[in-house]
Design a protein around this motif. Sequence first.
Motif, mmCIF file in Angstrom:
data_model
loop_
_atom_site.group_PDB
_atom_site.id
_atom_site.type_symbol
_atom_site.label_atom_id
_atom_site.label_comp_id
_atom_site.label_asym_id
_atom_site.label_seq_id
_atom_site.Cartn_x
_atom_site.Cartn_y
_atom_site.Cartn_z
ATOM 1 N N UNK A 208 -25.431 42.717 -45.046
ATOM 2 C CA UNK A 208 -25.687 43.449 -46.280
ATOM 3 C C UNK A 208 -25.022 42.803 -47.490
ATOM 4 N N UNK A 209 -23.793 42.319 -47.346
ATOM 5 C CA UNK A 209 -23.125 41.739 -48.511
ATOM 6 C C UNK A 209 -23.850 40.487 -48.995
ATOM 7 N N UNK A 210 -24.342 39.685 -48.042
ATOM 8 C CA UNK A 210 -25.076 38.476 -48.422
ATOM 9 C C UNK A 210 -26.401 38.859 -49.073
ATOM 10 N N UNK A 211 -27.092 39.823 -48.471
ATOM 11 C CA UNK A 211 -28.380 40.243 -49.012
ATOM 12 C C UNK A 211 -28.229 40.807 -50.420
ATOM 13 N N UNK A 212 -27.237 41.661 -50.626
ATOM 14 C CA UNK A 212 -27.041 42.258 -51.947
ATOM 15 C C UNK A 212 -26.718 41.192 -52.988
ATOM 16 N N UNK A 213 -25.900 40.231 -52.609
ATOM 17 C CA UNK A 213 -25.553 39.148 -53.534
ATOM 18 C C UNK A 213 -26.783 38.317 -53.896
ATOM 19 N N UNK A 214 -27.588 37.969 -52.876
ATOM 20 C CA UNK A 214 -28.780 37.158 -53.124
ATOM 21 C C UNK A 214 -29.777 37.907 -53.996
ATOM 22 N N UNK A 215 -29.983 39.170 -53.697
ATOM 23 C CA UNK A 215 -30.965 39.945 -54.457
ATOM 24 C C UNK A 215 -30.510 40.142 -55.901
ATOM 25 N N UNK A 216 -29.231 40.378 -56.102
ATOM 26 C CA UNK A 216 -28.720 40.507 -57.479
ATOM 27 C C UNK A 216 -29.021 39.240 -58.270
ATOM 28 N N UNK A 217 -28.853 38.102 -57.620
ATOM 29 C CA UNK A 217 -29.126 36.824 -58.279
ATOM 30 C C UNK A 217 -30.621 36.654 -58.546
ATOM 31 N N UNK A 218 -31.461 37.041 -57.571
ATOM 32 C CA UNK A 218 -32.911 36.971 -57.750
ATOM 33 C C UNK A 218 -33.352 37.798 -58.948
ATOM 34 N N UNK A 219 -32.824 39.013 -59.045
ATOM 35 C CA UNK A 219 -33.217 39.910 -60.133
ATOM 36 C C UNK A 219 -32.780 39.346 -61.475
ATOM 37 N N UNK A 220 -31.584 38.785 -61.537
ATOM 38 C CA UNK A 220 -31.080 38.226 -62.797
ATOM 39 C C UNK A 220 -31.877 37.004 -63.234
ATOM 40 N N UNK A 221 -32.148 36.104 -62.287
ATOM 41 C CA UNK A 221 -32.842 34.867 -62.629
ATOM 42 C C UNK A 221 -34.348 35.043 -62.725
ATOM 43 N N UNK A 222 -34.877 36.090 -62.069
ATOM 44 C CA UNK A 222 -36.322 36.269 -62.025
ATOM 45 C C UNK A 222 -36.855 37.347 -62.936
ATOM 46 N N UNK A 223 -36.048 37.822 -63.863
ATOM 47 C CA UNK A 223 -36.482 38.947 -64.690
ATOM 48 C C UNK A 223 -37.724 38.631 -65.503
ATOM 49 N N UNK A 224 -37.942 37.376 -65.862
ATOM 50 C CA UNK A 224 -39.131 36.996 -66.626
ATOM 51 C C UNK A 224 -40.236 36.442 -65.740
ATOM 52 N N UNK A 225 -40.037 36.510 -64.438
ATOM 53 C CA UNK A 225 -41.048 36.010 -63.493
ATOM 54 C C UNK A 225 -41.884 37.189 -62.979
ATOM 55 N N UNK A 226 -43.183 36.959 -62.802
ATOM 56 C CA UNK A 226 -44.057 38.106 -62.511
ATOM 57 C C UNK A 226 -44.458 38.251 -61.056
ATOM 58 N N UNK A 227 -44.351 37.215 -60.237
ATOM 59 C CA UNK A 227 -44.798 37.317 -58.845
ATOM 60 C C UNK A 227 -43.834 36.544 -57.949
ATOM 61 N N UNK A 228 -43.086 37.278 -57.119
ATOM 62 C CA UNK A 228 -42.048 36.667 -56.300
ATOM 63 C C UNK A 228 -42.452 36.675 -54.823
#
Length: 546
Positions: A228-248
């Motif tokens: 869970x700690x790894x997943x939460x860290x990765x997802x937080x980064x995805x959301x921050x870097x992908x906020x202007x991306x439309x299809x992940x």
Amino acid sequence: MLSLRPYQRASLDALYEHWQDGGGNGLIVLPTGAGKALAIAALVRETLERWPDLRICIVTHVRELVSQNFKELLGYWPGAPAGIYSAGLGRRDTHSRILFCGMQSVWNKVGRLGGFDLVIVDEAHLIPRSSDTSYGKFLSGLQAVTPDMRVVGLTATPYRLDSGRLDEGDGRIFERIVFEANVGDLIRDEYLSPLVSKATATSFDLTGVGKRGGDYIPGQLEAAVNHDDITQSAVSEMVALGQDRRAWLAFCAGVKHAEAVRDAIRARGLTCEAVSGETPSGQRDAIINAFRAGRIRCLTSVGVLSTGFNVPHVDLVALLRPTASTGLYVQQVGRALRRAPGKTDALILDYAGLVKAHGPIDAITARGKPKAAAKEGEEEVRAKECPDCRSLVALNTRICTTCGHEWIRDEAPRHDAVADAVHAILSLDGPPWLTVTGMSFARHTKPGSPDSLRAEFHCGVSTYRLWVCLEHGGTAARKACDWWRRMGGGEPPATVEEGLARADDLVWPHEIQVRQAGKFWEVVGYRFAAGEGWSSRAVRDFDEAA
């Protein structure tokens, strides 16, 4: 009618030339998003226009590709005498001159289908080397009916983790690769989308994860990465870097891992669904259609979206599944290569260390075998991270092409692996330009082959060679003539002797680009300075053993 792109046309011409020279089963390598379906459609139509009595089978492994290839043919050739045999699509045509088949539906139906003169295999990298498989039994059964049947394969990744290149070794189906298009070239020519890659703060610890068949054991791999700690860290980064991306797309290590990543993304207020081989086909179709329509922001997956998945507007790929398979890595990244309206590039987030392990996808070529994996406990580093913008770049890069950071010599990581010395990492920029300080020509003689004209580009202390095969005939001669015209020489010479005599007709390039291809280097780009011609060069004529 749809028209072929130059590289698609060249791939079919190379195949026809291979046949005219007496060759048999040929392999065409086109990157994901480069239009294999259109190349297949043109091959089918042109073959039947030339030999109307032939019968053709197009076979692949998933119903989505069967349907896509069938529709592409009808778009290219309305009224084509084509049918489908696929249980998943609810059709079981058997007598069509052109038949699109799903492997799982036809592998044991040779008696019902009858013979074929040409079999085209889409996603040919999925053919195992063993004959005791669905593909093996199907092809051997058809060969028994039509002994002179030919097989053509199309793939973006012409190698398998378990058996190496598809055109090498015992039991291979394909004689050779007749044509290969490079990802970097198609990006630079604006046929594919540029890719950018960011190093990530989150990484996985694979200590103790074993391997089977050359890749990580699935259960052990998922247990190592699904925390869970790894997943939460990765997802937080995805959301921050992908906020202007439309299809992940997020490629995960197992079903539970995909569901955990899905739930973490949903918890941040974004729409996300998980798909896997366990997802019922109807439900999976509905999810993918909603993603394609933009109603779902992200799909997490395991094992189902790395091939045969066509959503051009994908602009973010998260690599959350470590793998030793270069082919799987290329296929996953390839989901982002298609161009789409409003899409300027695609972001690759590499949590699994795949870019560093396998290198830039435009440097992975069938001309040399995929690099062997590092020994147990060793890390083979093939890229480095910019400390300012966290972009991944080639190991020898001194100035980051993304933010302009300049490395001092001590900043470069020390490594023992052979560097991808002139490749940018997943970018449109490509290899750097090298200043040409001199040029020379020579006759090159190789026993058993016609002589060729060897051009040598001197760039400081390094020399890069190119062989101009004027006397070879076929594709080699055509490429030689194109090169001669490109270099300003006008009507190409017919012989090496004439080429040496007319070297003054050529224009000296101011700069060249070179790219490593296996053990050798190839010249892939030229720049010409206005008003510059040949100067301070030597033209030599002598025989040299290969």
